[in-house]
Scaffold this motif. Structure first.
Motif, short mmCIF file in Angstrom:
data_model
loop_
_atom_site.label_atom_id
_atom_site.label_comp_id
_atom_site.label_asym_id
_atom_site.label_seq_id
_atom_site.Cartn_x
_atom_site.Cartn_y
_atom_site.Cartn_z
N VAL A 79 0.85 -1.18 0.00
CA VAL A 79 0.00 0.00 0.00
C VAL A 79 0.90 1.24 0.00
O VAL A 79 1.80 1.35 0.84
N TYR B 260 -9.40 1.19 3.58
CA TYR B 260 -9.70 1.78 4.88
C TYR B 260 -8.78 2.98 5.13
O TYR B 260 -7.59 2.94 4.80
N TYR C 148 -7.54 5.00 8.53
CA TYR C 148 -7.52 5.03 9.99
C TYR C 148 -6.78 6.28 10.44
O TYR C 148 -5.82 6.72 9.80
N LEU D 212 -10.85 3.72 12.89
CA LEU D 212 -11.35 3.83 11.52
C LEU D 212 -12.07 5.14 11.29
O LEU D 212 -12.92 5.56 12.06
N GLN E 84 -14.42 3.45 5.45
CA GLN E 84 -14.14 2.21 4.74
C GLN E 84 -14.88 2.22 3.41
O GLN E 84 -16.08 2.51 3.36
N GLN F 91 -15.73 -0.05 -0.17
CA GLN F 91 -15.69 -1.31 -0.91
C GLN F 91 -15.91 -0.93 -2.37
O GLN F 91 -16.98 -0.43 -2.71
N VAL G 134 -18.72 1.97 2.89
CA VAL G 134 -19.30 0.93 3.74
C VAL G 134 -19.55 1.46 5.15
O VAL G 134 -20.58 1.18 5.76
N ASP G 135 -18.60 2.23 5.67
CA ASP G 135 -18.69 2.74 7.04
C ASP G 135 -17.97 4.08 7.12
O ASP G 135 -16.78 4.14 6.87
N LEU H 268 -3.38 6.37 8.49
CA LEU H 268 -3.01 5.09 7.90
C LEU H 268 -4.04 4.65 6.89
O LEU H 268 -5.24 4.73 7.14
N SER I 166 -7.64 -4.52 1.62
CA SER I 166 -7.81 -5.97 1.72
C SER I 166 -8.53 -6.47 0.49
O SER I 166 -9.31 -5.75 -0.14
N GLN J 63 -5.95 -7.25 6.42
CA GLN J 63 -5.73 -5.86 6.05
C GLN J 63 -4.23 -5.57 6.01
O GLN J 63 -3.51 -5.88 6.96
N PHE K 223 -1.38 -2.65 5.63
CA PHE K 223 -1.27 -1.23 5.92
C PHE K 223 -0.16 -0.56 5.14
O PHE K 223 0.88 -1.16 4.87
N GLY K 224 -0.38 0.71 4.82
CA GLY K 224 0.66 1.54 4.26
C GLY K 224 1.52 2.15 5.34
O GLY K 224 1.26 1.94 6.53
N TYR L 277 -1.05 -7.11 15.86
CA TYR L 277 -0.29 -6.39 14.85
C TYR L 277 0.96 -5.81 15.50
O TYR L 277 0.95 -5.39 16.67
N GLN M 126 4.98 1.02 9.71
CA GLN M 126 4.24 0.10 8.86
C GLN M 126 3.66 -0.99 9.76
O GLN M 126 4.37 -1.75 10.39
#
Lengths: 116, 118
Positions: free
Chosen positions: A4, A33, A35, A45, A48, A50, A55-56, A91, A95, A105, A107-108, B37, B44
């Motif tokens: 990402v 997503y 965050y 979050l 989100q 899709q 979605v949220d 962030l 997914s 998921q 993450f970047g 996590y 990251q």
């Protein structure tokens, strides 16, 4: 497989200015997503997607935050106007849409925002 | 609403020793997923291990294992043979299972900073 991608990595602005963050998810990942991670807290979050649908977004401060995911690929998160309390790491994660039990998921590296 | 609690802000372990990080959660759902996590200073976030609530067997991934106690709503992470590269923030996270086929968000704890000393 590329991860990402997010840009910029760091941003410093003054309060009441606007700022935008960009995210490019892993190729083929339908879910994206955003965050917010405030110092000393876990990520929360904001929104989100899709594909290109939301979605949220229940925790997105809609009076100042906006996000879009045109064409269902990359996404932009905007803050206008910024407040001091928006200082955080933003962030992006993505997914693959598939069996929810196997959904992971990724993450970047995040964008660190400082509002002065 | 689901909540995740990590009561240890910081932990320290000597290289090659074993350390356990604690996590408790609160949910009314019966089917969900739990995750640990790792977030090194580069920021990251990396998935360490995953546990599905319907599985009684504890998940393991090489030196990482969990102790999942569903009735107690407890989900601890054990790191064996600790290495310098294990130093990071560790976040416990919860995700509920949706019947719609849509993935749901992660709810994170506040994290535990793990230091690994020589």
């Amino acid at each position: 497989e590329a991860g990402v991608a997010q840009s910029p990595r760091y941003k410093i602005i003054e309060k009441r200015q606007s700022v935008a963050f960009w995210c490019n998810p892993i190729s083929g990942h339908a879910t994206l997503y955003w965050y917010q991670q405030i110092l000393g807290q876990g990520p929360k979050l904001l929104i989100q997607f899709q594909n290109n649908g939301v979605v949220d977004d229940s925790q997105l401060p809609k009076d100042r935050f906006s996000a879009e995911r045109l064409k269902g690929v990359d996404s932009t998160l905007k803050i206008q106007p910024a407040k001091l309390e928006d200082s955080a790491v933003y962030l992006c994660a993505s997914s693959r849409l598939g069996l929810p039990r196997r959904e992971t998921q990724y993450f970047g590296p995040g964008t660190r925002l400082l509002v002065l | 609403a689901q909540t995740v609690t990590q009561s240890q802000p910081e932990m320290s372990v000597q290289e090659a020793e074993t350390v356990t990080l604690s996590c408790t959660y609160d949910t009314s759902e019966s089917d969900y997923y739990l995750f640990w996590y790792k977030q090194p200073p580069s920021r990251q976030m990396i998935l360490v291990i995953r546990q599905e609530a319907y599985k009684q067997q504890n998940a393991t991934e090489n030196r990482f294992s969990v102790n999942f106690q569903k009735a107690a709503k407890s989900f601890s992470l054990k790191i064996s043979d600790s290495q310098l590269g294990d130093a990071a923030m560790y976040f416990c996270a919860y995700r509920r299972r949706l019947n719609t086929g849509t993935a749901s968000k992660l709810t994170f704890g506040t994290g535990t900073r793990l230091q690994v000393t020589l």
